[in-house]
Every structure is written in structure tokens, then in C-alpha cells.
Motif scaffolding. Structure first.
Motif, PDB file in Angstrom:
ATOM      1  N   LYS A   1       0.836  -1.172   0.011  1.00 41.83           N
ATOM      2  CA  LYS A   1      -0.037   0.099   0.048  1.00 41.83           C
ATOM      3  C   LYS A   1       0.935   1.316   0.154  1.00 41.83           C
ATOM      4  O   LYS A   1       1.646   1.353   0.911  1.00 41.83           O
ATOM      5  CB  LYS A   1      -0.960   0.049   1.222  1.00 41.83           C
ATOM      6  CG  LYS A   1      -1.813   1.238   1.090  1.00 41.83           C
ATOM      7  CD  LYS A   1      -2.725   0.944   2.557  1.00 41.83           C
ATOM      8  CE  LYS A   1      -3.730   2.239   2.830  1.00 41.83           C
ATOM      9  NZ  LYS A   1      -4.258   2.313   4.072  1.00 41.83           N
TER      10      LYS A   1
ATOM     11  N   THR B   1      -1.561   5.438  -4.984  1.00 48.07           N
ATOM     12  CA  THR B   1      -2.788   4.854  -5.657  1.00 48.07           C
ATOM     13  C   THR B   1      -2.456   3.328  -5.325  1.00 48.07           C
ATOM     14  O   THR B   1      -3.500   2.753  -5.603  1.00 48.07           O
ATOM     15  CB  THR B   1      -2.765   5.139  -7.186  1.00 48.07           C
ATOM     16  OG1 THR B   1      -1.410   4.620  -7.582  1.00 48.07           O
ATOM     17  CG2 THR B   1      -2.768   6.768  -7.113  1.00 48.07           C
ATOM     18  N   THR B   2      -1.587   2.713  -4.978  1.00 46.40           N
ATOM     19  CA  THR B   2      -1.377   1.251  -4.831  1.00 46.40           C
ATOM     20  C   THR B   2      -2.151   0.920  -3.533  1.00 46.40           C
ATOM     21  O   THR B   2      -1.719   1.233  -2.425  1.00 46.40           O
ATOM     22  CB  THR B   2       0.026   0.889  -4.840  1.00 46.40           C
ATOM     23  OG1 THR B   2       0.643   1.029  -6.008  1.00 46.40           O
ATOM     24  CG2 THR B   2       0.022  -0.968  -4.614  1.00 46.40           C
ATOM     25  N   ASN B   3      -2.837  -0.098  -3.402  1.00 44.09           N
ATOM     26  CA  ASN B   3      -3.568  -0.603  -2.524  1.00 44.09           C
ATOM     27  C   ASN B   3      -4.067  -2.209  -2.707  1.00 44.09           C
ATOM     28  O   ASN B   3      -5.150  -2.243  -3.263  1.00 44.09           O
ATOM     29  CB  ASN B   3      -5.035   0.194  -1.861  1.00 44.09           C
ATOM     30  CG  ASN B   3      -5.340  -0.257  -0.456  1.00 44.09           C
ATOM     31  OD1 ASN B   3      -4.992  -1.632  -0.031  1.00 44.09           O
ATOM     32  ND2 ASN B   3      -6.400   0.529   0.110  1.00 44.09           N
ATOM     33  N   LYS B   4      -3.344  -3.069  -2.751  1.00 45.10           N
ATOM     34  CA  LYS B   4      -3.527  -4.458  -3.226  1.00 45.10           C
ATOM     35  C   LYS B   4      -2.905  -5.393  -2.383  1.00 45.10           C
ATOM     36  O   LYS B   4      -1.949  -5.144  -1.990  1.00 45.10           O
ATOM     37  CB  LYS B   4      -3.466  -4.439  -4.590  1.00 45.10           C
ATOM     38  CG  LYS B   4      -1.789  -4.411  -4.893  1.00 45.10           C
ATOM     39  CD  LYS B   4      -1.421  -4.490  -6.590  1.00 45.10           C
ATOM     40  CE  LYS B   4      -2.053  -3.276  -7.109  1.00 45.10           C
ATOM     41  NZ  LYS B   4      -1.585  -3.139  -8.602  1.00 45.10           N
TER      42      LYS B   4
ATOM     43  N   SER C   1      -8.307  -5.457  -1.695  1.00 42.11           N
ATOM     44  CA  SER C   1      -7.537  -4.435  -1.007  1.00 42.11           C
ATOM     45  C   SER C   1      -6.941  -4.913   0.240  1.00 42.11           C
ATOM     46  O   SER C   1      -7.340  -6.131   0.708  1.00 42.11           O
ATOM     47  CB  SER C   1      -8.609  -3.321  -0.763  1.00 42.11           C
ATOM     48  OG  SER C   1      -9.123  -2.695  -1.993  1.00 42.11           O
TER      49      SER C   1
ATOM     50  N   ASP D   1      -8.638   2.698  -7.028  1.00 39.00           N
ATOM     51  CA  ASP D   1      -7.860   3.935  -6.356  1.00 39.00           C
ATOM     52  C   ASP D   1      -8.462   4.975  -5.888  1.00 39.00           C
ATOM     53  O   ASP D   1      -8.122   5.539  -4.742  1.00 39.00           O
ATOM     54  CB  ASP D   1      -6.516   3.927  -7.201  1.00 39.00           C
ATOM     55  CG  ASP D   1      -5.658   2.866  -7.630  1.00 39.00           C
ATOM     56  OD1 ASP D   1      -5.910   1.911  -6.854  1.00 39.00           O
ATOM     57  OD2 ASP D   1      -5.072   2.971  -8.679  1.00 39.00           O
TER      58      ASP D   1
ATOM     59  N   ASP E   1      -8.987   5.832  -1.812  1.00 41.81           N
ATOM     60  CA  ASP E   1      -8.432   7.057  -1.362  1.00 41.81           C
ATOM     61  C   ASP E   1      -9.321   7.792  -0.551  1.00 41.81           C
ATOM     62  O   ASP E   1      -8.937   8.608   0.285  1.00 41.81           O
ATOM     63  CB  ASP E   1      -7.345   8.080  -2.542  1.00 41.81           C
ATOM     64  CG  ASP E   1      -6.864   9.052  -1.942  1.00 41.81           C
ATOM     65  OD1 ASP E   1      -5.887   9.040  -1.331  1.00 41.81           O
ATOM     66  OD2 ASP E   1      -7.060  10.137  -2.439  1.00 41.81           O
TER      67      ASP E   1
END
Length: 396
Positions: free
Chosen positions: A143, A146-149, A174, A308, A312
Motif C-alpha cells: 500500500k 494509488t497502490t492498495n492491493k 484491497s 484507487d 483514497d
């Protein structure tokens, strides 16, 4: 009396040893690696000596538990540590990968994933373990921005080009947004079916194939070590119960006996803290449920293009300690707006104005045909229909 106690104690010890031996035999049949970190990792895990990796690993208890883990102790550092397997393990017959992680101070920007490395003849050494060390699988939460995976990346040798390519989850789940212990499980079966579980619940199984070659019989490289190589702005990340096994039932039993009791205790403590903060389970409890629902909505596949932005927005709202219901409703409205745009296209209908067709009339007034042609040409050049001439009124 003392002799009876001694006999009872001896019998108990015998049964305990038998139980431990049985469990060890069972584990040997089903596990390739099971690291509980109840003992110090020193001497068993090798810390990278590369210049960039200055983060200090610690052997500490998880907050509120007597259970030890491998701790990321400092923020804004790079960390690398690796554990070699007794022998390389093939992926062709299937494999189960599982581990626990707890983001004790949250995770604003950083990784908490594991890398399952190829044999050393691929070009790496344990003390030189770094981001370039070749791996077959990378799995776990990441995370930042914009990366949340939750990554699951397979590296495979393209039979056409001979190059190694990465295959990523098309719709990765997520990262859980709380500070509780979570368990991540990847089950790769011999028929190439993939299951991703977060806290024992199945998530997506869809992996894109960018180079369009068949994966019916993939030639995945064996794994010879498991390592953690991350850069993070947070400390307090705790890794525990790293498992590589052949049987998914054994992995499930580990979840039930190690992860579930900790998770349940942490949930109860969290509820008590929320109640103490507000004096009631009212608004805070409601808000938390709404946020949990919103994060689930963000994982819906047809919203993946906007995921994303949605997460956010949710995270920014969640950081507000006195957030109102109105803000929560606003977030829901944004998600619904995106939903309707996707369903109905989000384009306005274009209104086309139909121009009247030119009317040709026979005039009884004096005037040459050349004059009529000239007027018509001027009207058409201006993009308008030719003007209609009024006929003079005839007197009887």
C-alpha cells in the motif's frame, strides 16, 4: 502420595512427547516450512548485508499477546531477510503459501509481502538478497499512494521469447485497513487453479496473460527460499506463522489454532476501546460498519478502474476523528455515481438539429435567373437554407 504424583507426571510427559512426535510427523508429511518465530530468528534467517538495507529486524511479541513474531522496528527503511529451504520445491504438484501479518501502527506507505525465491544458481546469494533477487512468486499486501492491493505475482518463462514475464491478479483484493492480525493464503493447485484467501475467505482468481501464450502446462521455476524484501515508511509491521505446505487442510488447521484466537481477542479489545471512547457503541460502531462495507464495495470488479480513487476517498474520510454521517453519505453518493456512469455510459445524448430542405419556387416577379442563383449560392455558403421568396399579391 508423592509417588503417585510422580507416576502421573511421568505419564503426562510421555503422552505429551507422543503428541509432539505425532504432530511433528504429521507436519513433516504436509509442511515444507513452518516458522512460528517462537524462538529467535538469529542463525536461522539470514539478514541481507547489502548497503541499502539498514532496517533492523527484531524478535518481539505482538501487542497484547504472548505470541512472538518478526518485527519491522524502524520507519523509512529498507529491510531484507531470507530463509533457505532444506531443498528446492516444485510448484507443478501444487503448493500452499500462508503467513500472518499485523500492521500495528497502520500502513500509509510500504509493503508487507513475501517473496518465494528461485534456486541460487539463478544468480543470488542469501547475504546479497535484494530487490533484484529472482523469485517465482511474490505474495502479500502492499500500500502506497494509488497502490492498495494484496499482490500475487507469478513469474514464468515465456516459451516463445525465453524471457521471464510477470502475471498479476487482474482484480487484487484491497489491504485490510485496520491494525489487527490478518492471515493471507495462496493455494496454487496442480491444474493451475489459484485461490487467494484473506482471513480464510476466498478472493479473486483471475490472472491476466499479457503475452497470450497458453498456461496449461506452465514451467514455473521451483522455490528454494522465502524472503521478506520491503521498503516501508511504517514501523510495527509484524510477520508470523510463515507456512509452505502441500495440503490446504493443514493450512486451514493452522489458521484455526494460531490466527483465529488472536484475531477474535483483538476484535473484542477494539470494540471495548471504541465503546470507552464514545461511551456507547452508537455512532462509532455504525461508522466502522459503513467503512467496512465501503471497502468491500471498492473491491467489486466492475469498479476496478476507479478503485484507487474510491479507496483514497474512503481512507481520507476514515482519518477524520469526528467524521459526520453526511460525509459518509457523500462517499456513498460518489460510489453510486460511478456505478451509474459505468452502467449507463455517462454520455449525454447528442441533439441533432434538422435543417429544413430548400424550397424551389417559381417566381412571377421580374428578375433574371442569374440573380436567383446568386442569392441561393450566398445562402448555402453561410450554412443556412435558401430564403423563401414571398410571392406578390395579385390584384384582380
Amino acid at each position: 502420595m508423592r509417588e503417585a504424583r510422580r507416576v502421573t507426571l511421568r505419564v503426562a510427559i510421555v503422552f505429551l512427547l507422543a503428541f509432539v512426535s505425532f504432530n511433528q510427523l504429521f507436519a513433516d508429511d504436509d509442511t515444507i516450512l513452518y516458522e512460528t518465530f517462537e524462538e529467535s530468528f538469529s542463525g536461522r534467517w539470514i539478514v541481507s548485508e547489502k548497503e541499502d538495507y539498514k532496517g533492523e529486524w527484531k524478535h518481539e511479541k505482538s501487542k497484547g499477546h504472548d505470541d512472538y513474531g518478526l518485527l519491522v522496528s524502524e520507519p523509512a527503511k529498507k529491510y531484507a531477510i531470507v530463509k533457505e529451504l532444506d531443498e528446492p520445491v516444485s510448484l507443478k504438484d501444487g503448493i500452499v503459501l500462508q503467513f500472518e501479518t499485523r500492521l500495528q501502527n497502520g500502513l500509509e506507505c510500504g509493503g508487507a509481502y513475501l517473496k518465494y525465491l528461485r534456486p541460487q544458481d539463478a544468480g543470488w546469494v542469501p547475504k546479497g538478497f535484494d530487490s533484484e533477487s529472482p523469485y517465482s512468486i511474490m505474495f502479500g499486501p502492499d500500500k502506497c499512494g494509488t497502490t492498495n492491493k494484496v499482490h500475487f505475482i507469478l513469474k514464468h518463462k515465456n516459451p516463445k521469447s525465453g524471457e521471464y514475464v510477470e502475471h498479476h491478479l487482474k482484480f487484487p483484493p484491497s489491504v485490510p485497513h485496520d491494525k489487527l492480525t490478518h492471515v493471507y493464503t495462496a493455494i496454487l493447485k496442480s491444474d493451475n487453479e489459484l485461490q487467494i484467501l484473506v482471513d480464510g475467505e476466498e478472493k479473486k482468481k483471475e490472472i491476466p496473460n499479457p503475452n497470450y501464450f497458453e498456461l496449461d502446462q506452465p514451467d514455473f521455476e521451483p522455490i528454494a527460499a522465502v524472503g521478506i524484501e520491503i521498503w516501508t515508511m511504517q514501523d510495527g509491521i509484524l510477520f508470523d506463522n510463515v507456512l509452505i505446505a502441500k495440503d490446504e487442510k493443514f493450512a486451514a488447521s493452522i489458521r484455526d489454532t494460531t490466527w483465529k484466537p488472536k484475531f477474535d481477542a483483538e476484535k473484542e479489545k477494539q470494540k471495548a476501546e471504541e465503546a470507552a471512547t464514545t461511551g456507547t457503541d452508537g455512532l462509532v460502531g455504525f461508522q466502522k460498519k459503513v467503512f467496512e462495507l465501503l471497502y468491500q464495495v471498492a473491491d467489486i470488479s466492475f469498479l476496478s478502474e476507479h478503485k484507487d480513487k474510491i479507496t483514497d476517498l474512503i481512507e481520507k474520510a476514515e482519518k477524520q476523528p469526528n467524521i459526520t454521517i453526511g460525509v459518509l453519505v457523500s462517499i456513498v453518493v460518489v460510489i453510486l455515481t460511478l456505478f451509474f456512469r459505468i452502467i449507463f455510459g455517462g454520455k449525454k445524448a447528442k441533439v441533432v438539429e434538422k435543417k429544413p430542405e430548400p424550397v424551389v419556387e417559381t417566381s412571377t416577379t421580374e428578375g433574371s435567373s442569374d440573380e436567383m442563383k446568386e442569392e441561393t449560392t450566398e445562402a448555402e455558403s453561410e450554412g443556412a437554407a435558401p430564403a423563401r421568396r414571398r410571392q406578390p399579391r395579385r390584384e384582380n
